[in-house]
Design an enzyme around this catalytic site. Structure first.
Site, PDB file in Angstrom:
ATOM      1  N   ASP A 115      10.934  15.056  -7.300  1.00 15.07           N
ATOM      2  CA  ASP A 115      12.132  14.219  -7.453  1.00 15.07           C
ATOM      3  C   ASP A 115      11.937  13.014  -6.525  1.00 15.07           C
ATOM      4  OD1 ASP A 115      14.675  13.241  -7.943  1.00 15.07           O
ATOM      5  OD2 ASP A 115      15.732  14.788  -6.803  1.00 15.07           O
ATOM      6  N   GLN A 131      21.264  20.266 -14.257  1.00 14.49           N
ATOM      7  CA  GLN A 131      19.842  19.932 -14.239  1.00 14.49           C
ATOM      8  C   GLN A 131      19.005  21.210 -14.157  1.00 14.49           C
ATOM      9  OE1 GLN A 131      18.188  16.702 -14.261  1.00 14.49           O
ATOM     10  NE2 GLN A 131      16.529  18.125 -14.705  1.00 14.49           N
ATOM     11  N   HIS A 180      23.090  20.251  -8.315  1.00 11.12           N
ATOM     12  CA  HIS A 180      23.009  19.678  -9.663  1.00 11.12           C
ATOM     13  C   HIS A 180      22.735  20.834 -10.641  1.00 11.12           C
ATOM     14  CE1 HIS A 180      22.667  16.769 -12.713  1.00 11.12           C
ATOM     15  NE2 HIS A 180      21.625  16.076 -12.317  1.00 11.12           N
ATOM     16  N   ARG A 207      30.804  13.782 -12.091  1.00 12.10           N
ATOM     17  CA  ARG A 207      29.742  13.382 -11.154  1.00 12.10           C
ATOM     18  C   ARG A 207      30.433  12.674 -10.001  1.00 12.10           C
ATOM     19  NH1 ARG A 207      23.836  10.845 -12.292  1.00 12.10           N
ATOM     20  NH2 ARG A 207      23.660  12.996 -12.991  1.00 12.10           N
ATOM     21  N   CYS A 238      13.132  15.582 -12.550  1.00  8.35           N
ATOM     22  CA  CYS A 238      14.488  15.484 -13.110  1.00  8.35           C
ATOM     23  C   CYS A 238      14.778  14.088 -13.642  1.00  8.35           C
ATOM     24  CB  CYS A 238      15.515  15.910 -12.080  1.00  8.35           C
ATOM     25  SG  CYS A 238      15.389  14.983 -10.542  1.00  8.35           S
ATOM     26  N   ARG A 266      18.284  18.705 -21.309  1.00  3.31           N
ATOM     27  CA  ARG A 266      19.609  18.597 -20.715  1.00  3.31           C
ATOM     28  C   ARG A 266      20.680  18.791 -21.790  1.00  3.31           C
ATOM     29  NH1 ARG A 266      20.379  15.768 -16.033  1.00  3.31           N
ATOM     30  NH2 ARG A 266      22.453  16.672 -16.272  1.00  3.31           N
TER      31      ARG A 266
HETATM   32  N1   CP Z   1      18.581  13.770 -13.849  1.00  2.00           N
HETATM   33  C1   CP Z   1      19.766  13.144 -13.953  1.00  2.00           C
HETATM   34  O1   CP Z   1      20.818  13.681 -13.590  1.00  2.00           O
HETATM   35  O2   CP Z   1      19.688  11.926 -14.555  1.00  2.00           O
HETATM   36  P1   CP Z   1      20.892  10.859 -14.591  1.00  2.00           P
HETATM   37  O3   CP Z   1      21.178  10.473 -13.162  1.00  2.00           O
HETATM   38  O4   CP Z   1      20.367   9.714 -15.413  1.00  2.00           O
HETATM   39  O5   CP Z   1      22.079  11.509 -15.230  1.00  2.00           O
END
Ligand code: CP
Length: 313
Positions: free
Chosen positions: A222, A132, A129, A102, A262, A290
Protein backbone atom coordinates in the site's frame (compact mmCIF):
# COMPACT_ATOMS: atom_id res chain seq x y z
CA UNK A 1 -31.64 -7.00 14.79
CA UNK A 2 -29.88 -4.14 13.00
CA UNK A 3 -26.34 -5.00 11.92
CA UNK A 4 -23.46 -2.62 11.18
CA UNK A 5 -20.04 -3.27 9.69
CA UNK A 6 -17.70 -0.95 11.55
CA UNK A 7 -14.83 -3.44 11.69
CA UNK A 8 -14.55 -7.10 10.68
CA UNK A 9 -15.06 -7.92 14.38
CA UNK A 10 -18.75 -7.35 13.55
CA UNK A 11 -18.76 -10.57 11.47
CA UNK A 12 -18.18 -14.17 12.50
CA UNK A 13 -15.72 -16.25 10.42
CA UNK A 14 -18.73 -18.23 9.15
CA UNK A 15 -20.44 -15.01 8.00
CA UNK A 16 -17.25 -13.89 6.29
CA UNK A 17 -17.09 -17.22 4.45
CA UNK A 18 -20.77 -16.82 3.46
CA UNK A 19 -20.06 -13.34 2.12
CA UNK A 20 -17.12 -14.66 0.09
CA UNK A 21 -19.22 -17.51 -1.32
CA UNK A 22 -22.03 -15.07 -2.15
CA UNK A 23 -19.55 -12.75 -3.87
CA UNK A 24 -18.23 -15.64 -5.96
CA UNK A 25 -21.79 -16.64 -6.91
CA UNK A 26 -22.75 -13.09 -7.88
CA UNK A 27 -19.53 -12.62 -9.85
CA UNK A 28 -20.15 -15.84 -11.81
CA UNK A 29 -23.75 -14.78 -12.49
CA UNK A 30 -22.63 -11.35 -13.70
CA UNK A 31 -20.21 -12.99 -16.14
CA UNK A 32 -23.25 -14.78 -17.59
CA UNK A 33 -25.15 -11.49 -17.84
CA UNK A 34 -27.34 -12.15 -14.77
CA UNK A 35 -28.00 -9.40 -12.23
CA UNK A 36 -30.43 -10.81 -9.64
CA UNK A 37 -32.47 -7.97 -8.11
CA UNK A 38 -31.91 -9.11 -4.52
CA UNK A 39 -32.00 -5.56 -3.09
CA UNK A 40 -34.78 -4.18 -5.30
CA UNK A 41 -36.25 -0.98 -3.80
CA UNK A 42 -33.39 -0.64 -1.26
CA UNK A 43 -31.44 2.62 -1.18
CA UNK A 44 -27.84 3.11 -0.10
CA UNK A 45 -26.41 6.52 0.83
CA UNK A 46 -22.69 7.09 0.45
CA UNK A 47 -21.51 9.61 3.02
CA UNK A 48 -17.89 10.42 2.18
CA UNK A 49 -15.53 12.92 3.80
CA UNK A 50 -12.52 11.81 1.75
CA UNK A 51 -11.88 11.14 -1.95
CA UNK A 52 -12.57 7.73 -3.48
CA UNK A 53 -12.69 5.99 -6.83
CA UNK A 54 -12.97 2.27 -6.08
CA UNK A 55 -15.15 2.36 -2.97
CA UNK A 56 -17.62 4.90 -4.27
CA UNK A 57 -18.04 3.42 -7.74
CA UNK A 58 -18.13 -0.20 -6.56
CA UNK A 59 -20.88 0.53 -4.02
CA UNK A 60 -22.94 2.58 -6.47
CA UNK A 61 -22.60 0.10 -9.33
CA UNK A 62 -23.08 -2.87 -7.03
CA UNK A 63 -26.33 -1.47 -5.65
CA UNK A 64 -27.50 -0.81 -9.19
CA UNK A 65 -26.76 -4.44 -10.17
CA UNK A 66 -28.83 -5.64 -7.20
CA UNK A 67 -31.87 -3.62 -8.34
CA UNK A 68 -31.47 -0.90 -5.72
CA UNK A 69 -30.39 2.70 -5.91
CA UNK A 70 -27.71 4.85 -4.32
CA UNK A 71 -26.96 8.50 -3.75
CA UNK A 72 -23.68 10.23 -2.98
CA UNK A 73 -23.62 12.70 -0.08
CA UNK A 74 -20.66 15.05 -0.04
CA UNK A 75 -19.75 18.05 2.07
CA UNK A 76 -22.96 19.95 1.26
CA UNK A 77 -25.12 17.79 3.57
CA UNK A 78 -23.22 19.32 6.48
CA UNK A 79 -22.48 16.18 8.50
CA UNK A 80 -21.27 17.41 11.91
CA UNK A 81 -21.78 21.03 10.87
CA UNK A 82 -25.46 21.85 10.42
CA UNK A 83 -27.18 19.78 13.14
CA UNK A 84 -26.53 17.34 15.95
CA UNK A 85 -25.19 13.86 15.05
CA UNK A 86 -28.34 12.36 16.52
CA UNK A 87 -30.68 14.46 14.33
CA UNK A 88 -28.51 13.92 11.25
CA UNK A 89 -28.40 10.14 11.60
CA UNK A 90 -32.01 9.60 12.57
CA UNK A 91 -33.24 11.78 9.70
CA UNK A 92 -31.01 9.92 7.24
CA UNK A 93 -32.56 6.71 8.55
CA UNK A 94 -35.98 7.99 7.42
CA UNK A 95 -34.85 8.04 3.80
CA UNK A 96 -32.34 5.28 3.14
CA UNK A 97 -31.84 1.62 4.07
CA UNK A 98 -28.07 1.70 4.67
CA UNK A 99 -25.19 4.16 4.77
CA UNK A 100 -21.69 3.47 3.48
CA UNK A 101 -19.47 5.97 5.24
CA UNK A 102 -15.88 7.12 4.65
CA UNK A 103 -14.74 9.33 7.51
CA UNK A 104 -11.61 11.04 8.73
CA UNK A 105 -11.92 9.38 12.13
CA UNK A 106 -13.31 6.01 13.18
CA UNK A 107 -15.21 7.66 16.03
CA UNK A 108 -17.35 9.52 13.47
CA UNK A 109 -18.52 6.24 11.96
CA UNK A 110 -19.12 4.71 15.40
CA UNK A 111 -21.22 7.76 16.26
CA UNK A 112 -23.41 7.21 13.18
CA UNK A 113 -24.03 3.61 14.26
CA UNK A 114 -24.80 4.58 17.86
CA UNK A 115 -28.39 5.58 17.07
CA UNK A 116 -29.18 2.32 15.23
CA UNK A 117 -31.18 4.33 12.71
CA UNK A 118 -29.83 2.44 9.72
CA UNK A 119 -27.02 -0.13 9.05
CA UNK A 120 -23.66 1.65 8.74
CA UNK A 121 -20.88 0.25 6.55
CA UNK A 122 -17.37 1.51 7.27
CA UNK A 123 -15.96 2.44 3.89
CA UNK A 124 -12.57 3.49 5.32
CA UNK A 125 -11.55 5.23 8.50
CA UNK A 126 -8.20 5.96 10.09
CA UNK A 127 -8.60 2.70 12.06
CA UNK A 128 -9.53 0.19 9.39
CA UNK A 129 -10.84 -0.64 5.92
CA UNK A 130 -12.98 -3.78 6.28
CA UNK A 131 -14.57 -3.65 2.79
CA UNK A 132 -11.10 -3.65 1.24
CA UNK A 133 -10.05 -6.70 3.27
CA UNK A 134 -13.10 -8.72 2.16
CA UNK A 135 -12.17 -8.08 -1.49
CA UNK A 136 -8.54 -8.95 -0.72
CA UNK A 137 -9.31 -12.38 0.73
CA UNK A 138 -11.79 -12.95 -2.10
CA UNK A 139 -8.90 -12.41 -4.53
CA UNK A 140 -6.75 -14.88 -2.60
CA UNK A 141 -9.61 -17.39 -2.58
CA UNK A 142 -10.03 -17.13 -6.35
CA UNK A 143 -6.33 -17.83 -6.85
CA UNK A 144 -5.92 -20.72 -4.46
CA UNK A 145 -9.37 -22.32 -4.13
CA UNK A 146 -8.99 -22.50 -0.34
CA UNK A 147 -7.25 -19.89 1.77
CA UNK A 148 -6.70 -21.80 5.02
CA UNK A 149 -2.95 -22.21 5.66
CA UNK A 150 -1.91 -19.68 2.99
CA UNK A 151 0.59 -16.94 3.84
CA UNK A 152 -0.19 -13.25 3.27
CA UNK A 153 2.82 -10.93 3.51
CA UNK A 154 2.03 -7.22 3.74
CA UNK A 155 5.09 -5.12 2.90
CA UNK A 156 4.38 -1.68 4.25
CA UNK A 157 2.85 0.30 7.06
CA UNK A 158 0.83 -0.99 10.01
CA UNK A 159 -2.08 1.14 8.79
CA UNK A 160 -5.86 0.90 8.37
CA UNK A 161 -5.56 -1.48 5.37
CA UNK A 162 -3.11 -3.87 7.06
CA UNK A 163 -5.13 -3.83 10.29
CA UNK A 164 -8.24 -5.10 8.51
CA UNK A 165 -6.24 -7.54 6.42
CA UNK A 166 -4.55 -9.02 9.52
CA UNK A 167 -7.96 -9.54 11.08
CA UNK A 168 -9.46 -11.10 7.93
CA UNK A 169 -6.48 -13.48 7.82
CA UNK A 170 -6.97 -14.44 11.47
CA UNK A 171 -10.66 -15.17 10.77
CA UNK A 172 -9.81 -17.46 7.85
CA UNK A 173 -6.70 -19.18 9.31
CA UNK A 174 -4.35 -17.41 6.91
CA UNK A 175 -0.84 -16.73 8.22
CA UNK A 176 -0.17 -12.97 8.23
CA UNK A 177 3.22 -11.27 8.24
CA UNK A 178 3.82 -7.52 8.26
CA UNK A 179 7.24 -6.56 6.87
CA UNK A 180 7.79 -2.97 7.97
CA UNK A 181 10.53 -0.65 9.19
CA UNK A 182 10.88 -0.25 12.95
CA UNK A 183 8.37 2.29 14.19
CA UNK A 184 5.64 1.35 11.69
CA UNK A 185 4.30 -1.78 13.41
CA UNK A 186 0.68 -2.81 13.79
CA UNK A 187 -0.40 -1.34 17.09
CA UNK A 188 -0.49 -3.63 20.10
CA UNK A 189 -4.12 -2.90 21.15
CA UNK A 190 -5.34 -4.07 17.70
CA UNK A 191 -3.12 -7.18 17.79
CA UNK A 192 -4.31 -7.95 21.32
CA UNK A 193 -7.90 -7.60 20.20
CA UNK A 194 -7.33 -10.05 17.33
CA UNK A 195 -5.53 -12.56 19.56
CA UNK A 196 -8.21 -12.32 22.25
CA UNK A 197 -10.82 -13.39 19.71
CA UNK A 198 -8.63 -15.66 17.55
CA UNK A 199 -5.95 -17.05 19.90
CA UNK A 200 -4.56 -19.41 17.22
CA UNK A 201 -3.99 -16.59 14.70
CA UNK A 202 -0.53 -16.74 13.14
CA UNK A 203 0.72 -13.15 12.99
CA UNK A 204 4.30 -11.98 12.73
CA UNK A 205 6.09 -8.69 12.20
CA UNK A 206 9.58 -8.34 10.78
CA UNK A 207 11.95 -5.69 9.42
CA UNK A 208 13.26 -8.16 6.79
CA UNK A 209 11.00 -8.17 3.69
CA UNK A 210 13.23 -10.56 1.72
CA UNK A 211 12.99 -13.23 4.44
CA UNK A 212 9.26 -12.59 4.86
CA UNK A 213 8.31 -13.22 1.22
CA UNK A 214 10.20 -16.52 0.91
CA UNK A 215 7.09 -18.50 1.87
CA UNK A 216 4.51 -15.95 0.63
CA UNK A 217 1.39 -16.91 -1.28
CA UNK A 218 0.55 -13.23 -1.65
CA UNK A 219 2.66 -10.08 -1.37
CA UNK A 220 0.55 -7.03 -0.59
CA UNK A 221 1.59 -3.41 -0.46
CA UNK A 222 0.00 0.00 0.00
CA UNK A 223 1.18 3.61 -0.25
CA UNK A 224 3.85 4.67 2.22
CA UNK A 225 2.00 7.93 2.94
CA UNK A 226 -1.76 7.57 3.40
CA UNK A 227 -4.39 10.30 3.05
CA UNK A 228 -3.91 12.79 5.89
CA UNK A 229 -0.20 11.91 6.46
CA UNK A 230 1.19 14.23 3.76
CA UNK A 231 3.31 16.16 6.31
CA UNK A 232 5.22 12.91 7.04
CA UNK A 233 5.93 11.99 3.42
CA UNK A 234 9.67 12.79 3.40
CA UNK A 235 10.32 10.85 6.62
CA UNK A 236 8.19 7.96 5.38
CA UNK A 237 9.98 7.79 2.02
CA UNK A 238 13.26 7.45 3.90
CA UNK A 239 11.93 4.87 6.37
CA UNK A 240 10.34 2.63 3.70
CA UNK A 241 13.06 2.86 1.01
CA UNK A 242 14.07 -0.81 1.52
CA UNK A 243 10.45 -1.96 1.52
CA UNK A 244 9.60 -1.48 -2.14
CA UNK A 245 7.81 -4.36 -3.88
CA UNK A 246 10.13 -4.68 -6.86
CA UNK A 247 11.64 -7.37 -9.12
CA UNK A 248 14.35 -8.20 -6.56
CA UNK A 249 11.79 -8.82 -3.82
CA UNK A 250 9.63 -10.90 -6.15
CA UNK A 251 12.71 -13.01 -7.04
CA UNK A 252 12.92 -14.02 -3.37
CA UNK A 253 9.30 -15.23 -3.33
CA UNK A 254 7.79 -18.43 -4.74
CA UNK A 255 6.92 -18.13 -8.45
CA UNK A 256 3.30 -18.84 -7.49
CA UNK A 257 3.06 -15.78 -5.22
CA UNK A 258 0.45 -13.23 -6.24
CA UNK A 259 0.90 -9.46 -5.93
CA UNK A 260 -1.84 -7.32 -4.39
CA UNK A 261 -2.30 -3.58 -3.80
CA UNK A 262 -5.43 -1.83 -2.52
CA UNK A 263 -4.79 1.15 -4.88
CA UNK A 264 -4.36 3.96 -5.62
CA UNK A 265 -0.63 3.28 -5.96
CA UNK A 266 2.36 5.58 -6.17
CA UNK A 267 4.18 3.74 -8.96
CA UNK A 268 7.93 3.79 -8.47
CA UNK A 269 7.56 4.29 -4.73
CA UNK A 270 6.03 1.29 -2.89
CA UNK A 271 5.77 -0.79 -6.10
CA UNK A 272 7.53 -0.77 -9.47
CA UNK A 273 5.76 -0.67 -12.82
CA UNK A 274 7.26 -4.05 -13.75
CA UNK A 275 5.73 -5.76 -10.71
CA UNK A 276 2.45 -3.89 -10.81
CA UNK A 277 1.90 -4.74 -14.48
CA UNK A 278 3.66 -8.13 -14.34
CA UNK A 279 2.20 -11.63 -14.68
CA UNK A 280 1.98 -12.18 -10.90
CA UNK A 281 -0.08 -9.04 -10.31
CA UNK A 282 -3.80 -9.26 -9.48
CA UNK A 283 -4.26 -5.60 -8.58
CA UNK A 284 -6.89 -4.78 -11.22
CA UNK A 285 -8.93 -7.94 -10.54
CA UNK A 286 -8.60 -7.17 -6.82
CA UNK A 287 -10.05 -3.69 -7.36
CA UNK A 288 -12.90 -5.22 -9.39
CA UNK A 289 -13.57 -7.61 -6.52
CA UNK A 290 -14.51 -4.65 -4.34
CA UNK A 291 -17.86 -4.60 -6.11
CA UNK A 292 -18.59 -8.32 -5.83
CA UNK A 293 -17.55 -8.39 -2.16
CA UNK A 294 -19.64 -5.32 -1.25
CA UNK A 295 -22.71 -6.63 -3.09
CA UNK A 296 -22.48 -9.73 -0.90
CA UNK A 297 -21.88 -7.64 2.21
CA UNK A 298 -24.93 -5.46 1.56
CA UNK A 299 -27.09 -8.57 1.15
CA UNK A 300 -25.65 -9.98 4.40
CA UNK A 301 -26.62 -6.80 6.25
CA UNK A 302 -29.98 -6.12 4.59
CA UNK A 303 -31.33 -9.52 3.52
CA UNK A 304 -29.38 -12.24 5.39
CA UNK A 305 -32.24 -14.66 4.77
CA UNK A 306 -31.36 -14.63 1.04
CA UNK A 307 -27.87 -15.90 1.83
CA UNK A 308 -29.21 -18.49 4.30
CA UNK A 309 -31.57 -19.82 1.62
CA UNK A 310 -29.26 -19.67 -1.39
CA UNK A 311 -25.61 -20.04 -0.35
CA UNK A 312 -23.98 -23.16 1.05
CA UNK A 313 -20.49 -22.89 2.59
N1 CP B 1 -8.77 1.15 -2.11
C1 CP B 1 -9.65 2.15 -1.98
O1 CP B 1 -10.36 2.27 -0.97
O2 CP B 1 -9.73 2.96 -3.07
P1 CP B 1 -10.50 4.37 -3.09
O3 CP B 1 -9.81 5.27 -2.10
O4 CP B 1 -10.37 4.86 -4.51
O5 CP B 1 -11.93 4.13 -2.72
Amino acid sequence: MMRHLLTLFDLTPQELRQILATAQTLKAKLKQGERPAILERYTLALLFEKPSLRTRVSFETGMNHLGGSSLFLGDDVGWGKRESPSDFTRVLGQFVDAVACRAKSHERVEQLAEYNAVPIINSLTDLCHPCQAIADVLTLLENFGEVKGRHMVFVGDGNNVSRSLALACAMLNIQFTLARPDGYELDQPWLDRILAKYPNAKMNQTADPIAAVQSADAIYTDVWTSMGQEAESIARRAAFKNFQVNEQLLEAAPKTARVLHCLPAVRGEEITDAVMDGPQSDVIEQAGNRMHAQKALMIQLLRPEWIAENIRV
